[in-house]
Design a protein around this motif. Structure first.
Motif, PDB file in Angstrom:
ATOM      1  N   ASP A   4       4.791 -12.865  52.158  1.00 42.13           N
ATOM      2  CA  ASP A   4       4.430 -12.313  53.464  1.00 42.13           C
ATOM      3  C   ASP A   4       4.549 -10.789  53.462  1.00 42.13           C
ATOM      4  N   MET A   5       5.597 -10.292  52.786  1.00 37.11           N
ATOM      5  CA  MET A   5       5.795  -8.845  52.741  1.00 37.11           C
ATOM      6  C   MET A   5       4.653  -8.161  51.995  1.00 37.11           C
ATOM      7  N   LEU A   6       4.273  -8.682  50.824  1.00 39.07           N
ATOM      8  CA  LEU A   6       3.195  -8.070  50.041  1.00 39.07           C
ATOM      9  C   LEU A   6       1.870  -8.117  50.808  1.00 39.07           C
ATOM     10  N   LYS A   7       1.640  -9.230  51.494  1.00 35.16           N
ATOM     11  CA  LYS A   7       0.415  -9.359  52.281  1.00 35.16           C
ATOM     12  C   LYS A   7       0.392  -8.344  53.421  1.00 35.16           C
ATOM     13  N   ALA A   8       1.532  -8.175  54.082  1.00 35.65           N
ATOM     14  CA  ALA A   8       1.609  -7.223  55.198  1.00 35.65           C
ATOM     15  C   ALA A   8       1.432  -5.786  54.717  1.00 35.65           C
ATOM     16  N   MET A   9       1.910  -5.482  53.515  1.00 36.52           N
ATOM     17  CA  MET A   9       1.816  -4.129  52.974  1.00 36.52           C
ATOM     18  C   MET A   9       0.470  -3.862  52.306  1.00 36.52           C
ATOM     19  N   GLY A  10      -0.349  -4.906  52.128  1.00 35.75           N
ATOM     20  CA  GLY A  10      -1.642  -4.726  51.464  1.00 35.75           C
ATOM     21  C   GLY A  10      -1.500  -4.493  49.977  1.00 35.75           C
ATOM     22  N   VAL A  11      -0.575  -5.228  49.341  1.00 39.99           N
ATOM     23  CA  VAL A  11      -0.308  -5.057  47.913  1.00 39.99           C
ATOM     24  C   VAL A  11      -0.523  -6.394  47.210  1.00 39.99           C
ATOM     25  N   LYS A  12      -1.191  -6.332  46.071  1.00 40.86           N
ATOM     26  CA  LYS A  12      -1.453  -7.526  45.270  1.00 40.86           C
ATOM     27  C   LYS A  12      -0.917  -7.279  43.862  1.00 40.86           C
ATOM     28  N   ILE A  13      -0.141  -8.233  43.339  1.00 39.59           N
ATOM     29  CA  ILE A  13       0.427  -8.126  42.001  1.00 39.59           C
ATOM     30  C   ILE A  13      -0.315  -9.082  41.085  1.00 39.59           C
ATOM     31  N   PRO A  71      16.074 -15.412  32.959  1.00 41.99           N
ATOM     32  CA  PRO A  71      15.491 -14.084  33.210  1.00 41.99           C
ATOM     33  C   PRO A  71      14.116 -13.935  32.565  1.00 41.99           C
ATOM     34  N   ILE A  72      13.319 -13.068  33.122  1.00 40.71           N
ATOM     35  CA  ILE A  72      12.018 -12.712  32.551  1.00 40.71           C
ATOM     36  C   ILE A  72      11.987 -11.194  32.413  1.00 40.71           C
ATOM     37  N   VAL A  73      11.697 -10.710  31.210  1.00 40.29           N
ATOM     38  CA  VAL A  73      11.678  -9.266  30.969  1.00 40.29           C
ATOM     39  C   VAL A  73      10.313  -8.837  30.462  1.00 40.29           C
ATOM     40  N   ASN A  74       9.998  -7.569  30.726  1.00 41.86           N
ATOM     41  CA  ASN A  74       8.751  -6.945  30.257  1.00 41.86           C
ATOM     42  C   ASN A  74       7.497  -7.682  30.718  1.00 41.86           C
ATOM     43  N   TRP A  75       7.518  -8.119  31.964  1.00 44.74           N
ATOM     44  CA  TRP A  75       6.322  -8.727  32.558  1.00 44.74           C
ATOM     45  C   TRP A  75       5.420  -7.601  33.042  1.00 44.74           C
ATOM     46  N   GLU A  76       4.286  -7.428  32.385  1.00 46.73           N
ATOM     47  CA  GLU A  76       3.383  -6.326  32.704  1.00 46.73           C
ATOM     48  C   GLU A  76       2.418  -6.746  33.813  1.00 46.73           C
ATOM     49  N   VAL A  77       2.356  -5.933  34.843  1.00 45.78           N
ATOM     50  CA  VAL A  77       1.516  -6.270  35.996  1.00 45.78           C
ATOM     51  C   VAL A  77       0.667  -5.077  36.401  1.00 45.78           C
ATOM     52  N   GLU A  78      -0.420  -5.376  37.081  1.00 44.84           N
ATOM     53  CA  GLU A  78      -1.242  -4.358  37.737  1.00 44.84           C
ATOM     54  C   GLU A  78      -0.968  -4.448  39.229  1.00 44.84           C
ATOM     55  N   VAL A  79      -0.640  -3.320  39.817  1.00 44.77           N
ATOM     56  CA  VAL A  79      -0.358  -3.263  41.257  1.00 44.77           C
ATOM     57  C   VAL A  79      -1.627  -2.790  41.952  1.00 44.77           C
ATOM     58  N   ILE A  80      -2.195  -3.662  42.770  1.00 49.00           N
ATOM     59  CA  ILE A  80      -3.481  -3.389  43.417  1.00 49.00           C
ATOM     60  C   ILE A  80      -3.235  -3.133  44.905  1.00 49.00           C
ATOM     61  N   TYR A  81      -3.688  -1.979  45.375  1.00 50.32           N
ATOM     62  CA  TYR A  81      -3.505  -1.615  46.782  1.00 50.32           C
ATOM     63  C   TYR A  81      -4.802  -1.903  47.537  1.00 50.32           C
ATOM     64  N   THR A  82      -4.744  -2.875  48.443  1.00 51.75           N
ATOM     65  CA  THR A  82      -5.953  -3.342  49.132  1.00 51.75           C
ATOM     66  C   THR A  82      -6.181  -2.671  50.480  1.00 51.75           C
ATOM     67  N   LYS A  83      -5.160  -2.001  51.011  1.00 51.74           N
ATOM     68  CA  LYS A  83      -5.289  -1.411  52.345  1.00 51.74           C
ATOM     69  C   LYS A  83      -5.264   0.114  52.332  1.00 51.74           C
ATOM     70  N   SER A  84      -5.259   0.712  51.167  1.00 51.08           N
ATOM     71  CA  SER A  84      -5.213   2.173  51.100  1.00 51.08           C
ATOM     72  C   SER A  84      -6.091   2.653  49.958  1.00 51.08           C
ATOM     73  N   GLN A  85      -6.266   3.965  49.880  1.00 51.11           N
ATOM     74  CA  GLN A  85      -7.067   4.584  48.840  1.00 51.11           C
ATOM     75  C   GLN A  85      -6.246   4.890  47.593  1.00 51.11           C
ATOM     76  N   LYS A  86      -4.970   4.502  47.603  1.00 49.16           N
ATOM     77  CA  LYS A  86      -4.104   4.769  46.468  1.00 49.16           C
ATOM     78  C   LYS A  86      -4.616   4.033  45.238  1.00 49.16           C
ATOM     79  N   GLU A  87      -4.639   4.740  44.089  1.00 49.28           N
ATOM     80  CA  GLU A  87      -5.158   4.127  42.872  1.00 49.28           C
ATOM     81  C   GLU A  87      -4.193   3.079  42.340  1.00 49.28           C
ATOM     82  N   ASN A  88      -4.744   2.022  41.766  1.00 46.08           N
ATOM     83  CA  ASN A  88      -3.924   0.965  41.189  1.00 46.08           C
ATOM     84  C   ASN A  88      -3.065   1.528  40.055  1.00 46.08           C
ATOM     85  N   ILE A  89      -1.888   0.925  39.863  1.00 46.89           N
ATOM     86  CA  ILE A  89      -0.980   1.400  38.825  1.00 46.89           C
ATOM     87  C   ILE A  89      -0.492   0.225  37.987  1.00 46.89           C
ATOM     88  N   LEU A  90       0.108   0.553  36.852  1.00 53.16           N
ATOM     89  CA  LEU A  90       0.716  -0.450  35.983  1.00 53.16           C
ATOM     90  C   LEU A  90       2.229  -0.408  36.137  1.00 53.16           C
TER      91      LEU A  90
END
Length: 582
Positions: A169-178, A199-218
């Motif tokens: 719910d938090m990610l959806k409200a913030m407009g963030v997709k992992i 534990p899970i370590v070194n999980w590489e993700v792309e952070v996608i911003y759906t509600k802003s013009q901010k560029e996606n990051i790793l």
């Protein structure tokens, strides 16, 4: 400390805390109120006339439901120390001793609370200063804590407002997709930690911003289970290390980005303006595009411009030259392969160009060179939007727009059985033909000036210009290599010419003799014919000089003697035919 007011009807019990503790508290009055009410209840003092107020006389709580806030009281104790809180009681109460004990306990408990809050604040300030994102979830994936870097990571403006929200719910409200980088999906690993308690370590993700013009990051995430005293998992702590580069910068380093736009395509002629306008119109659609054009006209430049003008501009642009890949490797190059799929394959497998381009554009240059066996597989991929890696059995969905380019006649290849007709129609939903340079000669000088100045900047050379005769020669030349050849010629003359003026002779010397083809369709003027003869004579003289220098092994005195001219005349000849001697 007990004091009395001037009327001796009110007893004042001063609460003095350590001064360096108070500044760390945001809700000290509320805590003091609740503590006071709890202690009064525990000691059975709720029927006594008691009031808790701040040092400024603001009443926080009173018993038995009535206030005596208007009674005058002193703010300092007998030692001259200013109180933080004051407990007011009737001086005639028979339980003043118990109230004094209440004062001591209240002071001790509140001091302990202040100290703990100070330590807590130090810890939280320290976590906020770290350049990594840290957050804690409970066993129901509700957010319990987030440091400042995490709030920036997922664009949380008010962290107190999101505490208690479930992760989804938090990610959806913030407009963030992992999204996972290696195996693209949206399943969050936090739930796996809670389920498998590992534990899970070194999980590489792309952070996608759906509600802003901010560029996606790793980001690289590490997640660890939190165990209670009984050894059961009751939460997860997540540490995310954000990469210093944005997705666009990473893709640029890997060659997965489009650098050019329509503004970078030089040309003011009507023909080029119409071509750019058509391409820009096609860019707004979701359909595949087929680009026709001779070698060197700038097909990839148009493909990149189309990508950057489309809704896919923030996603990958992947280019591949189909002619440069061996037929037996084209499948693995475009579709990827699983580990150990064939002899020599990497044990970790390899992602293919289709997966790299997921969400973006795949540019297939020289598409006519695709082997027939692969054309069938490509057709199926375009129909199903799925690929299967070599050696694998899983269908992987892909969302890719194809821009294909060729300088061949696909229609003729279809007649000859070299290209599939059904694939042709899949690719050619929209098509663009880029005109060769000779069809818009009015753009030649403009392009030449650009390349000439660009070369001067790259090589730290003095600025040079092209004279009128050289410009005329450029329009007479047919430029079989189109823009690419023009750029190479300008690079060559900028290096070879010692003068700041590029003359016709210097330009002619830089054109490859086998490619020097003046348009026969144009009627040559007397001046043109004379200039051609002059150039031919100059080339002959230069060849003669080269020959005598070869015979004399570079000895200029002997070379002059062989030509029957003075050394001074020979040096003048060297200077005159310098451009042809390179």
């Amino acid at each position: 400390m007990l004091t009395s007011d001037k009327m001796n009807t009110t007893a004042c019990f001063h609460i003095i805390l350590q001064q360096d503790n108070k500044k760390y508290l945001y809700n000290l009055n509320m805590v003091a109120k609740k503590l006071f009410e709890f202690l009064c209840s525990e000691k059975g003092l709720t029927e006594e006339k008691l009031t808790l107020c701040t040092d400024e006389g603001f009443v926080l709580s009173s018993f038995p439901g009535q206030s005596i806030q208007n009674i005058v009281h002193e703010k300092v104790d007998s030692n001259g120390k200013e109180a933080d809180f004051i407990i007011l009681a009737s001086s005639k109460s028979e339980r003043l001793t118990e109230i004094s004990d209440l004062q001591c306990q209240f002071t001790d408990f509140l001091s302990i609370f202040c100290h703990n809050e100070q330590v807590r604040d130090y810890i939280f300030c320290g976590l906020d200063s770290l350049p990594v994102s840290i957050c804690i979830y409970d066993k129901n994936t509700r957010l319990v804590y987030a440091n400042a870097d995490f709030c920036d990571y997922v664009q949380i403006k008010d962290r107190e407002a999101v505490y208690g929200m479930r992760l989804d719910d938090m990610l959806k409200a913030m407009g963030v997709k992992i999204s996972s980088v290696k195996k693209p999906h949206d399943q969050l690993k936090v739930k796996e930690i809670l389920k498998y308690e590992k534990p899970i370590v070194n999980w590489e993700v792309e952070v996608i911003y759906t509600k802003s013009q901010k560029e996606n990051i790793l980001a690289t995430n590490d997640m660890y289970p939190i165990f209670d005293r009984e050894g059961k998992v009751n939460g997860v702590v997540e540490i995310a290390r954000l990469r210093n580069k944005t997705i666009r910068e990473v893709r640029s380093a890997l060659g997965l980005t489009a650098d050019y736009t329509f503004d970078d395509i030089i040309g003011e002629s009507r023909l080029m303006a119409e071509t750019k306008q058509l391409a820009a119109t096609f860019a707004g659609s979701a359909y595949n595009i087929l680009i026709y054009g001779e070698s060197g006209v700038g097909k990839e430049l148009f493909a990149q411009s189309i990508h950057n003008c489309s809704e896919r501009k923030n996603n990958p642009f992947v280019a591949i030259n189909c002619a440069s890949i061996a037929p037996e490797l084209i499948d693995s190059e475009l579709f990827g392969y699983e580990g150990g799929a064939f002899t020599g394959a990497s044990k970790n497998g390899q992602i293919g160009k289709f997966e790299l381009a997921n969400g973006g554009t795949l540019f297939l240059d020289e598409v006519a060179e695709l082997p027939l066996h692969f054309q069938t597989k490509l057709l199926r991929t375009l129909e199903t939007n799925q690929i299967t890696r070599i050696g694998g059995s899983k269908n992987i969905p892909v969302d890719v727009r194809i821009i294909a380019a060729t300088n061949c006649s696909l229609e003729k290849m279809i007649e000859e059985g070299l290209f599939r007709e059904d694939l042709y129609y899949r690719l050619m939903v929209l098509n663009i033909t880029i005109p060769p340079l000779r069809e818009h000669p009015e753009d030649i000088s403009l392009c030449a000036e650009f390349f000439l100045q660009q070369s001067a900047q790259q090589n730290n050379l003095e600025k040079k210009r092209i004279d009128a005769d050289a410009r005329k020669l450029m329009t007479e030349y047919r430029w079989p290599g189109n823009i690419r050849e023009l750029r190479n010629v300008m690079n060559r003359v900028s290096i070879l010419s010692k003068s700041t003026i590029i003359t016709r002779e210097i330009l002619a010397a830089s054109l490859q003799p086998g490619s020097f083809s003046i348009s026969e369709a144009e009627e040559k003027t007397a001046e043109m014919r004379i200039n051609e003869k002059k150039i031919a004579i100059d080339r002959s003289n230069a060849d003669l000089i080269k020959e005598v220098l070869s015979i004399s092994k570079g000895n200029k005195r002997k070379a002059a003697e062989l030509l029957g001219v003075s050394r001074k005349t020979f040096y003048r000849m060297l200077e005159k035919y310098e451009a042809f001697l390179k």
